[in-house]
Design an enzyme around this catalytic site. Structure first.
Site, mmCIF file in Angstrom:
data_model
loop_
_atom_site.group_PDB
_atom_site.id
_atom_site.type_symbol
_atom_site.label_atom_id
_atom_site.label_comp_id
_atom_site.label_asym_id
_atom_site.label_seq_id
_atom_site.Cartn_x
_atom_site.Cartn_y
_atom_site.Cartn_z
ATOM 1 N N THR A 1 -18.103 0.001 1.683
ATOM 2 C CA THR A 1 -16.870 0.458 2.340
ATOM 3 C C THR A 1 -17.189 1.691 3.184
ATOM 4 O OG1 THR A 1 -16.384 1.780 0.399
ATOM 5 C CG2 THR A 1 -15.358 -0.377 0.498
ATOM 6 N N TYR B 1 -12.623 6.429 -14.575
ATOM 7 C CA TYR B 1 -12.724 5.195 -13.774
ATOM 8 C C TYR B 1 -13.292 4.065 -14.632
ATOM 9 C CZ TYR B 1 -14.013 2.096 -9.887
ATOM 10 O OH TYR B 1 -14.145 1.014 -9.037
ATOM 11 N N ASP C 1 4.069 2.714 -4.386
ATOM 12 C CA ASP C 1 3.123 3.437 -5.238
ATOM 13 C C ASP C 1 2.989 2.582 -6.494
ATOM 14 O OD1 ASP C 1 1.847 4.986 -7.118
ATOM 15 O OD2 ASP C 1 2.939 6.824 -6.625
ATOM 16 N N VAL C 2 1.825 2.030 -6.719
ATOM 17 C CA VAL C 2 1.660 1.055 -7.809
ATOM 18 C C VAL C 2 1.795 1.664 -9.213
ATOM 19 C CG1 VAL C 2 0.339 -0.723 -6.570
ATOM 20 C CG2 VAL C 2 -0.871 1.216 -7.602
ATOM 21 N N ASN D 1 -5.130 -4.839 -6.976
ATOM 22 C CA ASN D 1 -6.418 -4.340 -6.517
ATOM 23 C C ASN D 1 -6.442 -2.845 -6.212
ATOM 24 O OD1 ASN D 1 -9.020 -4.539 -4.791
ATOM 25 N ND2 ASN D 1 -7.454 -3.906 -3.310
ATOM 26 N N LYS E 1 -11.361 0.635 -15.882
ATOM 27 C CA LYS E 1 -11.790 -0.716 -15.511
ATOM 28 C C LYS E 1 -12.071 -1.563 -16.762
ATOM 29 C CE LYS E 1 -11.451 -0.129 -11.073
ATOM 30 N NZ LYS E 1 -10.354 -0.786 -10.339
ATOM 31 N N ASP F 1 0.856 -1.186 0.000
ATOM 32 C CA ASP F 1 0.000 0.000 0.000
ATOM 33 C C ASP F 1 0.891 1.235 0.000
ATOM 34 O OD1 ASP F 1 -3.294 0.125 0.900
ATOM 35 O OD2 ASP F 1 -2.170 2.012 0.773
HETATM 36 N N1 LIG Z 1 -15.757 -0.101 -3.195
HETATM 37 C C1 LIG Z 1 -16.481 -0.411 -4.256
HETATM 38 O O1 LIG Z 1 -17.719 -0.242 -4.274
HETATM 39 C C2 LIG Z 1 -15.812 -1.021 -5.468
HETATM 40 C C3 LIG Z 1 -16.601 -1.595 -6.478
HETATM 41 C C4 LIG Z 1 -15.973 -2.151 -7.602
HETATM 42 C C5 LIG Z 1 -14.588 -2.106 -7.687
HETATM 43 N N2 LIG Z 1 -13.844 -1.522 -6.708
HETATM 44 C C6 LIG Z 1 -12.384 -1.525 -6.864
HETATM 45 O O2 LIG Z 1 -11.820 -2.279 -5.811
HETATM 46 C C7 LIG Z 1 -10.510 -1.803 -5.528
HETATM 47 C C8 LIG Z 1 -10.396 -1.523 -4.044
HETATM 48 O O3 LIG Z 1 -11.395 -0.586 -3.688
HETATM 49 P P1 LIG Z 1 -11.780 -0.246 -2.176
HETATM 50 O O4 LIG Z 1 -13.177 0.217 -2.185
HETATM 51 O O5 LIG Z 1 -11.358 -1.352 -1.300
HETATM 52 O O6 LIG Z 1 -10.856 1.067 -1.961
HETATM 53 P P2 LIG Z 1 -10.189 1.693 -0.663
HETATM 54 O O7 LIG Z 1 -10.031 3.144 -0.935
HETATM 55 O O8 LIG Z 1 -10.904 1.259 0.586
HETATM 56 O O9 LIG Z 1 -8.736 1.003 -0.660
HETATM 57 C C9 LIG Z 1 -7.811 1.236 -1.681
HETATM 58 C C10 LIG Z 1 -6.405 1.101 -1.133
HETATM 59 O O10 LIG Z 1 -5.492 1.344 -2.217
HETATM 60 C C11 LIG Z 1 -4.442 2.163 -1.762
HETATM 61 N N3 LIG Z 1 -3.882 2.928 -2.873
HETATM 62 C C12 LIG Z 1 -4.455 3.979 -3.534
HETATM 63 N N4 LIG Z 1 -3.600 4.444 -4.458
HETATM 64 C C13 LIG Z 1 -2.469 3.675 -4.384
HETATM 65 C C14 LIG Z 1 -1.231 3.695 -5.059
HETATM 66 N N5 LIG Z 1 -0.956 4.595 -6.019
HETATM 67 N N6 LIG Z 1 -0.304 2.767 -4.731
HETATM 68 C C15 LIG Z 1 -0.562 1.857 -3.763
HETATM 69 N N7 LIG Z 1 -1.705 1.818 -3.062
HETATM 70 C C16 LIG Z 1 -2.643 2.709 -3.374
HETATM 71 C C17 LIG Z 1 -5.087 3.077 -0.718
HETATM 72 O O11 LIG Z 1 -4.117 3.627 0.164
HETATM 73 C C18 LIG Z 1 -6.076 2.133 -0.043
HETATM 74 O O12 LIG Z 1 -5.494 1.503 1.088
HETATM 75 C C19 LIG Z 1 -10.305 -0.584 -6.417
HETATM 76 O O13 LIG Z 1 -9.604 -0.978 -7.576
HETATM 77 C C20 LIG Z 1 -11.727 -0.164 -6.761
HETATM 78 O O14 LIG Z 1 -11.794 0.540 -7.955
HETATM 79 C C21 LIG Z 1 -14.423 -0.991 -5.596
#
Ligand SMILES: NC(=O)c1ccc[n+]([C@@H]2O[C@H](COP(=O)([O-])OP(=O)(O)OC[C@H]3O[C@@H](n4cnc5c(N)ncnc54)[C@H](O)[C@@H]3O)[C@@H](O)[C@H]2O)c1
Length: 263
Positions: A197, A162, A67-68, A94, A166, A46
């Site tokens: 979330t 976004y 940083d990904v 993810n 995706k 992270d």
């Molecule tokens: N929450 C939803 O409803 C939902 C639905 C479909 C898809 N998604 C996808 O699921 C994935 C996770 O979502 P979530 O809701 O758990 O998000 P979240 O914000 O709770 O967690 C995301 C994590 O990624 C980390 N992050 C952000 N940018 C980063 C970077 N550049 N390098 C490394 N780490 C980084 C953040 O610090 C955080 O800990 C994402 O790809 C999101 O698009 C989420």
């Protein structure tokens, strides 16, 4: 987790090494917990040091701050996983963002567009590129890339970059799944529906109409729990899904199949 759920958790991933990006929060955190509970060594990646470290400590794994969007940092992440545990069996790519300045195409600027493409799509390219050589040498591996149901369906409540990012994750995962199928490597795109979330809860508590507009389209009548998405990841990571690759793996409470939902 209830006692009953705890009893039903299997141990499909004993001795496997899993890299989870975005492990500090939400789906990534729930997945780090689930993979660890199934016996995997989990590398929690992270950009957020505090959250990532806490996740790694909780699951008895290793934290790597990354940083990904940075190629060198991503390479170092997978090297750390291999050097620490001796293999790279599972990559759950993810980490992603969904910032408010990514909105309708008419109002979204180029900077916001590019930032979301970098974090959501380029990152997956970098993670797959870094993970694949380890998996090729092992002759096995499972890559799960987080896309979204919006890669499959249009929304009038647009977040244009976004959605496009995706869609890219989905197409890339399919192609890699096909390309590496005969090398024992499976690549799937996970497409979650909206997940309950903390961020979403806060947003919808402030604006119940916004929540209602979305909930009406979900046959299940609710948003997903992060643990339900994590369970799908554990399945895709395990040998139970040995004939599933190049798929768009929907975990969406029925959204994509619905015309009229129950009252
Ligand atoms: N929450 C939803 O409803 C939902 C639905 C479909 C898809 N998604 C996808 O699921 C994935 C996770 O979502 P979530 O809701 O758990 O998000 P979240 O914000 O709770 O967690 C995301 C994590 O990624 C980390 N992050 C952000 N940018 C980063 C970077 N550049 N390098 C490394 N780490 C980084 C953040 O610090 C955080 O800990 C994402 O790809 C999101 O698009 C989420």
């Amino acid at each position: 987790m209830t006692n009953q759920q705890e009893e039903s958790v299997c141990r499909r991933l004993v001795g496997r090494t899993a890299v989870v990006t975005g492990a500090g929060s939400g789906i990534g955190l729930a997945t780090a917990r689930r993979l660890a509970s199934e016996g995997a060594n989990v590398v929690c990646a992270d950009v957020d040091e505090t959250a990532g470290k806490a996740a790694a400590e909780e699951v008895g794994g290793t934290f790597v701050q990354v940083d990904v969007t940075d190629a060198e940092q991503v390479e170092a992440l997978f090297k750390t996983a291999f050097d620490t545990y001796g293999s790279v069996d599972i990559a759950f790519n993810n980490a992603g963002i969904s910032p408010p300045d990514d909105d309708s195409i008419l109002t979204t600027g180029l900077d916001a567009w590019r930032r979301v493409q970098e974090v959501n799509l380029t990152s997956v390219y970098l993670c797959c590129k870094a993970a694949l050589p380890y998996m090729q040498r092992q002759g096995k591996g499972s890559i799960i890339n987080t896309a979204s149901f919006v890669a499959k369906m249009g929304a009038a409540t647009s977040q244009i970059s976004y959605t496009a990012s995706k869609g890219g994750v989905l197409a890339m995962s399919r192609e890699l799944g096909v390309q590496f199928a005969r090398e024992g490597i499976r690549v799937n795109a996970l497409c979650p529906g909206p997940v309950n979330t903390p961020l979403l809860q806060e947003l919808f508590a402030k604006d119940p109409e916004r929540a209602a507009r979305r909930l009406v389209h979900i046959p299940a009548g609710r948003f997903a729990h992060a643990e339900e998405i994590a369970a799908a990841v554990a399945f895709l990571a395990s040998d139970d899904s040995s004939f599933i690759t190049a798929s768009d793996f929907l975990v969406d409470g029925g959204i994509s199949g619905a015309y009229v939902t129950p009252l």
